[in-house]
Design an enzyme around this catalytic site. Structure first.
Site, PDB file in Angstrom:
ATOM      1  N   LEU A 194    -105.785 -27.074  10.447  1.00  0.00           N
ATOM      2  CA  LEU A 194    -106.064 -26.876   8.888  1.00  0.00           C
ATOM      3  C   LEU A 194    -105.460 -25.497   8.165  1.00  0.00           C
ATOM      4  CD1 LEU A 194    -109.828 -27.448   8.622  1.00  0.00           C
ATOM      5  CD2 LEU A 194    -107.929 -29.182   9.020  1.00  0.00           C
ATOM      6  N   GLY A 195    -105.445 -24.281   9.055  1.00  0.00           N
ATOM      7  CA  GLY A 195    -104.991 -22.895   9.082  1.00  0.00           C
ATOM      8  C   GLY A 195    -104.533 -22.112  10.119  1.00  0.00           C
ATOM      9  N   THR A 243    -111.621 -22.673   5.265  1.00  0.00           N
ATOM     10  CA  THR A 243    -110.529 -22.303   5.956  1.00  0.00           C
ATOM     11  C   THR A 243    -110.032 -21.260   5.879  1.00  0.00           C
ATOM     12  OG1 THR A 243    -110.095 -24.665   6.316  1.00  0.00           O
ATOM     13  CG2 THR A 243    -108.489 -23.268   6.968  1.00  0.00           C
ATOM     14  N   HIS A 246    -112.060 -18.211   6.725  1.00  0.00           N
ATOM     15  CA  HIS A 246    -112.090 -18.097   8.141  1.00  0.00           C
ATOM     16  C   HIS A 246    -110.481 -17.231   8.435  1.00  0.00           C
ATOM     17  CE1 HIS A 246    -112.275 -19.707  12.374  1.00  0.00           C
ATOM     18  NE2 HIS A 246    -111.028 -19.522  12.228  1.00  0.00           N
ATOM     19  N   GLU A 247    -109.611 -17.689   7.696  1.00  0.00           N
ATOM     20  CA  GLU A 247    -108.176 -17.187   8.304  1.00  0.00           C
ATOM     21  C   GLU A 247    -108.298 -15.823   7.767  1.00  0.00           C
ATOM     22  OE1 GLU A 247    -106.663 -18.562  10.496  1.00  0.00           O
ATOM     23  OE2 GLU A 247    -107.236 -20.655  10.282  1.00  0.00           O
ATOM     24  N   HIS A 250    -109.637 -13.483  10.440  1.00  0.00           N
ATOM     25  CA  HIS A 250    -108.538 -13.045  11.220  1.00  0.00           C
ATOM     26  C   HIS A 250    -107.563 -11.947  10.947  1.00  0.00           C
ATOM     27  CE1 HIS A 250    -109.727 -16.110  14.059  1.00  0.00           C
ATOM     28  NE2 HIS A 250    -109.412 -16.939  13.478  1.00  0.00           N
ATOM     29  N   HIS A 256    -112.943 -15.361  16.790  1.00  0.00           N
ATOM     30  CA  HIS A 256    -114.012 -16.590  16.696  1.00  0.00           C
ATOM     31  C   HIS A 256    -115.288 -16.098  17.561  1.00  0.00           C
ATOM     32  CE1 HIS A 256    -109.930 -19.253  16.756  1.00  0.00           C
ATOM     33  NE2 HIS A 256    -110.533 -19.068  15.400  1.00  0.00           N
ATOM     34  N   TRP A 258    -116.811 -17.412  19.846  1.00  0.00           N
ATOM     35  CA  TRP A 258    -116.692 -17.620  21.198  1.00  0.00           C
ATOM     36  C   TRP A 258    -115.737 -16.844  21.658  1.00  0.00           C
ATOM     37  CZ3 TRP A 258    -114.880 -20.635  17.415  1.00  0.00           C
ATOM     38  CH2 TRP A 258    -113.628 -21.173  17.459  1.00  0.00           C
ATOM     39  N   GLU A 261    -112.845 -17.851  24.724  1.00  0.00           N
ATOM     40  CA  GLU A 261    -113.014 -18.385  26.248  1.00  0.00           C
ATOM     41  C   GLU A 261    -114.298 -18.798  26.007  1.00  0.00           C
ATOM     42  OE1 GLU A 261    -112.237 -15.223  29.132  1.00  0.00           O
ATOM     43  OE2 GLU A 261    -111.150 -13.939  27.444  1.00  0.00           O
TER      44      GLU A 261
HETATM   45 ZN   LIG Z   1    -109.547 -19.040  13.738  1.00  0.00          ZN
END
Ligand SMILES: [Zn+2]
Length: 436
Positions: A194-195, A243, A246-247, A250, A256, A258, A261
Protein backbone atom coordinates in the site's frame (compact mmCIF):
# COMPACT_ATOMS: atom_id res chain seq x y z
CA UNK A 1 20.96 -12.63 12.45
CA UNK A 2 21.37 -12.51 8.69
CA UNK A 3 20.10 -16.05 8.30
CA UNK A 4 17.24 -15.33 10.66
CA UNK A 5 16.18 -12.34 8.62
CA UNK A 6 16.20 -14.29 5.36
CA UNK A 7 14.17 -17.11 6.89
CA UNK A 8 11.72 -14.56 8.22
CA UNK A 9 11.39 -13.09 4.77
CA UNK A 10 10.59 -16.45 3.25
CA UNK A 11 7.59 -17.10 5.46
CA UNK A 12 6.19 -13.60 5.22
CA UNK A 13 6.43 -13.26 1.48
CA UNK A 14 4.17 -16.27 1.25
CA UNK A 15 1.73 -14.65 3.66
CA UNK A 16 1.71 -11.43 1.64
CA UNK A 17 0.24 -13.23 -1.33
CA UNK A 18 -2.92 -13.92 0.63
CA UNK A 19 -3.09 -10.61 2.47
CA UNK A 20 -2.30 -7.07 1.49
CA UNK A 21 0.63 -5.66 3.33
CA UNK A 22 0.57 -2.17 4.74
CA UNK A 23 4.07 -1.19 3.86
CA UNK A 24 7.07 -2.11 1.74
CA UNK A 25 9.89 -0.59 3.81
CA UNK A 26 11.04 -3.97 5.09
CA UNK A 27 11.61 -5.30 1.56
CA UNK A 28 13.14 -1.97 0.58
CA UNK A 29 15.63 -2.24 3.43
CA UNK A 30 16.41 -5.85 2.48
CA UNK A 31 17.18 -4.62 -1.05
CA UNK A 32 19.33 -1.81 0.34
CA UNK A 33 21.16 -4.32 2.48
CA UNK A 34 22.14 -6.32 -0.59
CA UNK A 35 22.87 -3.31 -2.82
CA UNK A 36 24.57 -0.97 -0.35
CA UNK A 37 25.30 -2.83 2.91
CA UNK A 38 27.44 0.01 4.32
CA UNK A 39 24.54 2.46 4.07
CA UNK A 40 22.12 -0.10 5.49
CA UNK A 41 24.25 -0.66 8.59
CA UNK A 42 24.82 3.07 9.06
CA UNK A 43 21.06 3.51 9.20
CA UNK A 44 20.93 0.88 11.92
CA UNK A 45 23.66 2.76 13.78
CA UNK A 46 21.60 5.93 13.59
CA UNK A 47 18.81 4.13 15.48
CA UNK A 48 21.19 3.16 18.29
CA UNK A 49 22.57 6.71 18.38
CA UNK A 50 19.03 8.08 18.85
CA UNK A 51 18.55 5.64 21.72
CA UNK A 52 21.89 6.55 23.30
CA UNK A 53 21.11 10.27 23.27
CA UNK A 54 17.57 9.81 24.57
CA UNK A 55 18.78 7.62 27.42
CA UNK A 56 21.43 10.16 28.37
CA UNK A 57 18.77 12.88 28.59
CA UNK A 58 15.96 10.88 30.10
CA UNK A 59 16.70 11.14 33.78
CA UNK A 60 13.29 10.88 35.35
CA UNK A 61 9.78 10.29 34.16
CA UNK A 62 8.84 13.77 35.39
CA UNK A 63 11.61 15.44 33.38
CA UNK A 64 10.53 13.52 30.33
CA UNK A 65 6.95 14.65 30.80
CA UNK A 66 8.16 18.22 31.13
CA UNK A 67 10.09 17.91 27.86
CA UNK A 68 7.00 16.58 26.13
CA UNK A 69 4.84 19.36 27.54
CA UNK A 70 7.35 22.06 26.59
CA UNK A 71 7.39 21.19 22.91
CA UNK A 72 5.81 23.73 20.64
CA UNK A 73 3.62 22.63 17.77
CA UNK A 74 5.65 22.01 14.63
CA UNK A 75 3.58 22.30 11.47
CA UNK A 76 5.25 20.64 8.52
CA UNK A 77 4.49 21.87 4.99
CA UNK A 78 3.48 19.00 2.75
CA UNK A 79 3.52 18.75 -1.02
CA UNK A 80 1.43 15.97 -2.54
CA UNK A 81 2.62 14.94 -6.00
CA UNK A 82 -0.26 13.19 -7.76
CA UNK A 83 1.43 11.13 -10.49
CA UNK A 84 -1.13 9.81 -12.94
CA UNK A 85 -1.63 8.48 -16.46
CA UNK A 86 -5.16 9.96 -16.52
CA UNK A 87 -6.34 13.17 -18.14
CA UNK A 88 -5.44 15.92 -15.67
CA UNK A 89 -8.84 17.58 -16.16
CA UNK A 90 -10.71 14.60 -14.74
CA UNK A 91 -10.38 14.53 -10.98
CA UNK A 92 -11.43 11.63 -8.79
CA UNK A 93 -13.61 8.62 -9.41
CA UNK A 94 -13.07 5.00 -8.48
CA UNK A 95 -9.82 3.68 -9.97
CA UNK A 96 -8.72 7.13 -11.22
CA UNK A 97 -5.17 7.76 -10.00
CA UNK A 98 -5.76 11.49 -10.52
CA UNK A 99 -7.44 11.69 -7.11
CA UNK A 100 -9.66 14.57 -6.04
CA UNK A 101 -8.49 17.54 -3.97
CA UNK A 102 -11.00 16.47 -1.33
CA UNK A 103 -9.28 13.08 -0.98
CA UNK A 104 -5.91 14.82 -0.50
CA UNK A 105 -7.33 17.24 2.04
CA UNK A 106 -8.99 14.38 3.93
CA UNK A 107 -5.55 12.79 4.26
CA UNK A 108 -4.05 15.94 5.78
CA UNK A 109 -6.97 16.12 8.25
CA UNK A 110 -6.43 12.47 9.22
CA UNK A 111 -2.70 13.04 9.75
CA UNK A 112 -3.46 15.89 12.10
CA UNK A 113 -6.04 13.86 14.01
CA UNK A 114 -3.63 10.94 14.35
CA UNK A 115 -0.54 12.92 15.33
CA UNK A 116 -2.57 15.08 17.76
CA UNK A 117 -4.41 12.13 19.36
CA UNK A 118 -7.44 14.35 18.76
CA UNK A 119 -10.51 13.55 20.84
CA UNK A 120 -13.73 12.59 19.03
CA UNK A 121 -11.80 11.39 15.97
CA UNK A 122 -10.69 7.96 14.78
CA UNK A 123 -7.17 8.95 15.79
CA UNK A 124 -7.92 9.10 19.51
CA UNK A 125 -6.72 6.57 22.07
CA UNK A 126 -7.11 7.04 25.83
CA UNK A 127 -3.44 6.14 26.27
CA UNK A 128 -2.29 7.93 23.14
CA UNK A 129 -0.12 11.01 23.00
CA UNK A 130 -0.19 14.33 21.20
CA UNK A 131 3.10 14.29 19.29
CA UNK A 132 2.83 18.10 18.77
CA UNK A 133 3.61 17.46 15.11
CA UNK A 134 1.12 18.76 12.54
CA UNK A 135 0.88 18.92 8.76
CA UNK A 136 -0.49 21.39 6.26
CA UNK A 137 -0.53 21.57 2.49
CA UNK A 138 2.25 23.93 1.42
CA UNK A 139 1.07 27.44 0.56
CA UNK A 140 4.26 28.60 -1.19
CA UNK A 141 6.28 26.61 -3.70
CA UNK A 142 10.11 26.47 -3.79
CA UNK A 143 10.12 29.68 -5.90
CA UNK A 144 8.00 31.54 -3.31
CA UNK A 145 4.90 31.42 -5.54
CA UNK A 146 1.48 30.61 -4.07
CA UNK A 147 0.45 26.96 -4.36
CA UNK A 148 -2.29 24.60 -3.25
CA UNK A 149 0.37 22.08 -2.17
CA UNK A 150 -1.02 19.60 -4.71
CA UNK A 151 1.02 19.07 -7.87
CA UNK A 152 -0.45 16.94 -10.66
CA UNK A 153 1.81 15.37 -13.25
CA UNK A 154 0.66 13.25 -16.15
CA UNK A 155 2.93 10.45 -17.35
CA UNK A 156 2.63 7.62 -19.86
CA UNK A 157 3.64 5.14 -17.16
CA UNK A 158 0.61 3.27 -15.89
CA UNK A 159 2.16 2.09 -12.61
CA UNK A 160 5.23 2.26 -10.38
CA UNK A 161 7.22 -0.26 -8.41
CA UNK A 162 7.20 0.49 -4.66
CA UNK A 163 10.81 -0.66 -4.26
CA UNK A 164 12.64 0.51 -7.36
CA UNK A 165 10.84 3.58 -8.64
CA UNK A 166 11.47 6.19 -5.94
CA UNK A 167 13.91 8.06 -8.19
CA UNK A 168 11.56 7.87 -11.19
CA UNK A 169 8.76 9.40 -9.10
CA UNK A 170 11.05 12.12 -7.72
CA UNK A 171 12.24 12.99 -11.20
CA UNK A 172 8.67 13.40 -12.44
CA UNK A 173 7.93 15.82 -9.61
CA UNK A 174 9.83 16.70 -6.45
CA UNK A 175 10.40 19.71 -4.19
CA UNK A 176 13.29 20.39 -1.84
CA UNK A 177 13.26 17.63 0.78
CA UNK A 178 14.89 20.10 3.18
CA UNK A 179 11.86 22.37 3.11
CA UNK A 180 8.87 20.09 2.52
CA UNK A 181 7.58 16.65 3.30
CA UNK A 182 7.16 15.17 -0.19
CA UNK A 183 4.35 12.66 -0.67
CA UNK A 184 4.05 10.85 -3.99
CA UNK A 185 0.64 9.36 -4.75
CA UNK A 186 0.54 6.94 -7.68
CA UNK A 187 -0.61 3.50 -8.80
CA UNK A 188 1.68 0.76 -7.55
CA UNK A 189 2.25 -2.26 -9.78
CA UNK A 190 1.83 -4.51 -6.78
CA UNK A 191 -1.68 -4.70 -5.34
CA UNK A 192 -0.27 -6.10 -2.10
CA UNK A 193 1.88 -3.13 -1.04
CA UNK A 194 0.00 0.00 0.00
CA UNK A 195 2.83 2.41 0.74
CA UNK A 196 6.53 2.82 1.31
CA UNK A 197 8.61 5.34 3.24
CA UNK A 198 12.23 6.41 3.56
CA UNK A 199 14.11 6.47 6.84
CA UNK A 200 15.96 9.63 7.88
CA UNK A 201 19.74 9.65 8.02
CA UNK A 202 21.95 11.21 10.69
CA UNK A 203 25.25 13.06 10.47
CA UNK A 204 26.47 11.78 13.79
CA UNK A 205 27.27 8.59 11.89
CA UNK A 206 30.20 9.32 9.61
CA UNK A 207 29.34 8.78 5.97
CA UNK A 208 25.57 9.03 6.18
CA UNK A 209 25.53 12.70 5.27
CA UNK A 210 27.23 12.18 1.93
CA UNK A 211 24.97 9.48 0.56
CA UNK A 212 24.00 10.44 -2.98
CA UNK A 213 20.58 9.91 -4.51
CA UNK A 214 19.00 9.72 -1.08
CA UNK A 215 17.94 13.36 -0.84
CA UNK A 216 15.61 13.61 -3.83
CA UNK A 217 13.59 10.56 -2.78
CA UNK A 218 13.30 11.59 0.87
CA UNK A 219 9.56 11.30 1.46
CA UNK A 220 6.87 8.68 1.21
CA UNK A 221 4.92 7.06 -1.63
CA UNK A 222 1.37 5.77 -1.23
CA UNK A 223 -0.90 3.96 -3.66
CA UNK A 224 -3.82 6.26 -4.53
CA UNK A 225 -6.37 3.59 -3.54
CA UNK A 226 -5.31 3.92 0.11
CA UNK A 227 -4.50 7.62 0.33
CA UNK A 228 -6.92 9.81 2.25
CA UNK A 229 -10.56 9.05 2.74
CA UNK A 230 -13.67 9.45 0.63
CA UNK A 231 -16.16 7.84 -1.74
CA UNK A 232 -13.48 6.77 -4.26
CA UNK A 233 -11.71 4.52 -1.78
CA UNK A 234 -13.09 1.01 -1.95
CA UNK A 235 -10.65 -0.89 0.27
CA UNK A 236 -12.43 -2.78 3.01
CA UNK A 237 -9.48 -2.77 5.39
CA UNK A 238 -7.47 0.32 4.49
CA UNK A 239 -9.90 3.18 3.97
CA UNK A 240 -9.10 5.67 6.71
CA UNK A 241 -5.76 7.00 5.53
CA UNK A 242 -3.58 5.20 8.07
CA UNK A 243 -1.06 4.01 5.47
CA UNK A 244 0.14 7.60 5.20
CA UNK A 245 0.30 8.00 8.99
CA UNK A 246 2.35 4.80 9.15
CA UNK A 247 4.76 5.79 6.35
CA UNK A 248 5.31 9.22 7.88
CA UNK A 249 6.19 7.36 11.09
CA UNK A 250 9.04 5.78 9.10
CA UNK A 251 9.99 9.20 7.70
CA UNK A 252 10.47 10.22 11.35
CA UNK A 253 12.65 7.15 11.93
CA UNK A 254 10.09 4.87 13.61
CA UNK A 255 10.37 1.13 13.10
CA UNK A 256 7.61 -1.47 12.95
CA UNK A 257 6.48 -2.66 16.35
CA UNK A 258 8.01 -6.12 15.71
CA UNK A 259 11.33 -4.54 14.67
CA UNK A 260 11.25 -6.42 11.33
CA UNK A 261 12.43 -9.60 13.01
CA UNK A 262 10.73 -12.29 15.08
CA UNK A 263 10.32 -10.50 18.44
CA UNK A 264 12.67 -7.79 17.17
CA UNK A 265 13.19 -4.39 18.76
CA UNK A 266 11.73 -1.06 17.65
CA UNK A 267 13.87 0.70 20.32
CA UNK A 268 10.71 1.75 22.19
CA UNK A 269 10.22 0.40 25.71
CA UNK A 270 6.52 1.27 25.70
CA UNK A 271 5.55 -0.84 22.66
CA UNK A 272 5.57 -4.47 23.81
CA UNK A 273 7.74 -6.85 21.76
CA UNK A 274 5.68 -8.86 19.31
CA UNK A 275 6.40 -11.85 17.16
CA UNK A 276 4.99 -10.73 13.81
CA UNK A 277 3.12 -7.91 12.14
CA UNK A 278 -0.60 -8.19 12.75
CA UNK A 279 -1.76 -8.45 9.19
CA UNK A 280 -5.30 -9.69 8.92
CA UNK A 281 -8.19 -9.96 6.49
CA UNK A 282 -10.63 -9.39 9.32
CA UNK A 283 -11.89 -5.86 9.96
CA UNK A 284 -12.60 -6.54 13.62
CA UNK A 285 -9.88 -5.44 16.02
CA UNK A 286 -8.97 -8.44 18.12
CA UNK A 287 -6.33 -8.84 20.81
CA UNK A 288 -3.22 -10.73 19.73
CA UNK A 289 -0.61 -12.03 22.16
CA UNK A 290 3.10 -12.74 21.89
CA UNK A 291 5.47 -14.64 24.13
CA UNK A 292 8.67 -12.81 23.24
CA UNK A 293 9.67 -12.53 26.90
CA UNK A 294 9.94 -16.19 27.82
CA UNK A 295 6.69 -17.81 28.83
CA UNK A 296 4.83 -14.62 29.70
CA UNK A 297 2.17 -13.71 27.20
CA UNK A 298 1.86 -9.99 26.44
CA UNK A 299 -0.74 -8.24 24.32
CA UNK A 300 0.59 -6.81 21.06
CA UNK A 301 -0.07 -3.10 20.65
CA UNK A 302 -2.24 -3.69 17.60
CA UNK A 303 -3.61 -0.15 17.92
CA UNK A 304 -0.17 1.28 17.18
CA UNK A 305 0.21 3.07 13.84
CA UNK A 306 3.46 1.17 13.24
CA UNK A 307 1.71 -2.20 13.13
CA UNK A 308 -0.06 -3.65 10.04
CA UNK A 309 -3.57 -3.89 11.50
CA UNK A 310 -6.56 -2.56 9.50
CA UNK A 311 -7.07 1.21 9.48
CA UNK A 312 -9.97 1.17 11.89
CA UNK A 313 -7.88 -0.61 14.54
CA UNK A 314 -5.05 1.95 14.67
CA UNK A 315 -5.08 5.05 16.84
CA UNK A 316 -1.90 5.35 18.83
CA UNK A 317 1.65 6.66 18.94
CA UNK A 318 3.47 6.21 22.26
CA UNK A 319 5.69 8.50 24.34
CA UNK A 320 8.85 6.69 23.27
CA UNK A 321 7.86 6.91 19.63
CA UNK A 322 7.20 10.64 20.03
CA UNK A 323 10.57 11.22 21.72
CA UNK A 324 12.32 9.39 18.88
CA UNK A 325 10.53 11.48 16.25
CA UNK A 326 11.63 14.70 17.93
CA UNK A 327 15.18 13.41 18.33
CA UNK A 328 15.25 12.70 14.60
CA UNK A 329 14.20 16.32 13.99
CA UNK A 330 17.37 17.28 15.87
CA UNK A 331 19.85 14.71 14.59
CA UNK A 332 18.94 14.10 10.98
CA UNK A 333 20.37 16.94 8.88
CA UNK A 334 17.47 17.28 6.45
CA UNK A 335 14.88 17.18 9.23
CA UNK A 336 16.92 19.66 11.28
CA UNK A 337 17.11 22.02 8.30
CA UNK A 338 13.36 21.74 7.84
CA UNK A 339 12.81 22.77 11.47
CA UNK A 340 15.19 25.75 11.14
CA UNK A 341 13.45 26.76 7.95
CA UNK A 342 10.02 26.59 9.60
CA UNK A 343 11.19 28.61 12.60
CA UNK A 344 12.37 31.39 10.22
CA UNK A 345 9.54 31.33 7.70
CA UNK A 346 8.99 35.09 8.03
CA UNK A 347 12.60 35.87 7.06
CA UNK A 348 12.82 35.63 3.28
CA UNK A 349 15.88 35.16 1.10
CA UNK A 350 17.55 38.28 -0.37
CA UNK A 351 19.58 38.61 -3.56
CA UNK A 352 22.68 39.72 -1.64
CA UNK A 353 23.90 39.19 1.93
CA UNK A 354 22.04 41.60 4.25
CA UNK A 355 22.55 41.97 7.99
CA UNK A 356 20.54 43.97 10.51
CA UNK A 357 20.90 44.44 14.25
CA UNK A 358 17.71 44.90 16.25
CA UNK A 359 17.74 47.87 18.66
CA UNK A 360 21.14 49.27 17.68
CA UNK A 361 22.56 50.84 19.94
CA UNK A 362 22.36 47.74 22.11
CA UNK A 363 21.66 48.22 25.80
CA UNK A 364 20.58 44.78 27.00
CA UNK A 365 22.48 41.56 27.57
CA UNK A 366 21.74 40.28 24.06
CA UNK A 367 20.47 41.39 20.67
CA UNK A 368 18.94 39.82 17.61
CA UNK A 369 20.86 39.70 14.36
CA UNK A 370 18.94 39.17 11.15
CA UNK A 371 21.02 37.54 8.42
CA UNK A 372 19.53 37.13 4.94
CA UNK A 373 21.11 35.75 1.78
CA UNK A 374 20.39 34.12 -1.55
CA UNK A 375 20.61 30.42 -0.61
CA UNK A 376 18.17 27.95 0.93
CA UNK A 377 20.75 26.91 3.53
CA UNK A 378 24.39 27.75 4.12
CA UNK A 379 26.98 28.22 6.86
CA UNK A 380 27.83 31.67 8.14
CA UNK A 381 30.05 33.16 10.84
CA UNK A 382 29.44 36.20 13.05
CA UNK A 383 32.42 38.28 14.26
CA UNK A 384 32.46 41.29 16.57
CA UNK A 385 35.61 43.44 16.54
CA UNK A 386 36.35 46.42 18.79
CA UNK A 387 37.70 49.76 17.52
CA UNK A 388 41.30 48.49 17.64
CA UNK A 389 40.41 45.50 15.48
CA UNK A 390 40.54 42.98 18.33
CA UNK A 391 38.15 40.03 17.94
CA UNK A 392 35.70 40.11 20.89
CA UNK A 393 33.15 37.52 19.85
CA UNK A 394 32.62 34.87 17.18
CA UNK A 395 29.94 32.31 16.45
CA UNK A 396 29.67 29.86 13.54
CA UNK A 397 26.22 28.77 12.37
CA UNK A 398 25.88 25.65 10.25
CA UNK A 399 23.33 24.90 7.54
CA UNK A 400 21.08 27.83 8.24
CA UNK A 401 18.35 29.49 6.19
CA UNK A 402 18.02 33.28 6.30
CA UNK A 403 17.32 33.67 10.00
CA UNK A 404 17.37 35.56 13.27
CA UNK A 405 20.21 34.73 15.68
CA UNK A 406 20.39 35.87 19.30
CA UNK A 407 23.88 37.24 20.06
CA UNK A 408 25.04 37.69 23.68
CA UNK A 409 26.30 41.22 24.39
CA UNK A 410 26.69 41.13 28.18
CA UNK A 411 30.48 40.68 28.05
CA UNK A 412 31.05 43.60 25.68
CA UNK A 413 32.13 46.86 27.42
CA UNK A 414 30.31 50.01 26.32
CA UNK A 415 31.69 51.38 23.08
CA UNK A 416 31.68 51.13 19.33
CA UNK A 417 32.24 47.84 17.49
CA UNK A 418 32.13 46.35 14.03
CA UNK A 419 29.89 43.36 13.49
CA UNK A 420 30.85 41.29 10.49
CA UNK A 421 29.12 38.29 8.94
CA UNK A 422 30.77 36.06 6.37
CA UNK A 423 29.22 33.35 4.21
CA UNK A 424 31.23 31.11 1.86
CA UNK A 425 30.87 33.75 -0.89
CA UNK A 426 30.04 37.12 0.73
CA UNK A 427 30.78 39.38 3.68
CA UNK A 428 28.94 42.32 5.26
CA UNK A 429 29.77 44.64 8.15
CA UNK A 430 27.72 47.03 10.29
CA UNK A 431 28.68 49.40 13.10
CA UNK A 432 27.43 48.26 16.50
CA UNK A 433 27.06 50.56 19.51
CA UNK A 434 26.93 49.04 22.98
CA UNK A 435 25.58 51.14 25.85
CA UNK A 436 25.78 50.16 29.50
ZN1 LIG B 1 6.05 0.16 7.53
Amino acid sequence: MLIGLIAFWGTHRAAAQQTQQRCGIEQKMALLRSQNPAFYFKQKLFQTEITRQLEAERNTKTQRQQTQNAREILEIPVVVHVITDSDLRTLGGVNNSNISDAQVRAQIRILNEDFANATNTRGFNLNGIDTKIRFKLATTDPNQNPTTGIVRVRTTRTSFDPFNDAVALAQLSGWSTERYLNIWVCRFNSQSILGVGQYPVGTTIKGLETETGDAITDGIAVDFRYFGQGPDIRSRLYKYGRTTTHEIGHWFGLLHTWGDEFCGSDYCADTPACEYPNNTNDTTCVDVFSTCNGGTSTRNMTENYMDYTPDRCMNRFTGDQTDRMWKVLELSPRREKLVKYLRNLNIPKTTALTIEVSNNPVSGSEFDLKVQFNADFQDFTIYIFNQSGKLCYTQSIKNSPSSLTTVPAGALPAGAYFLKVTTPSEAATVRLMVLK
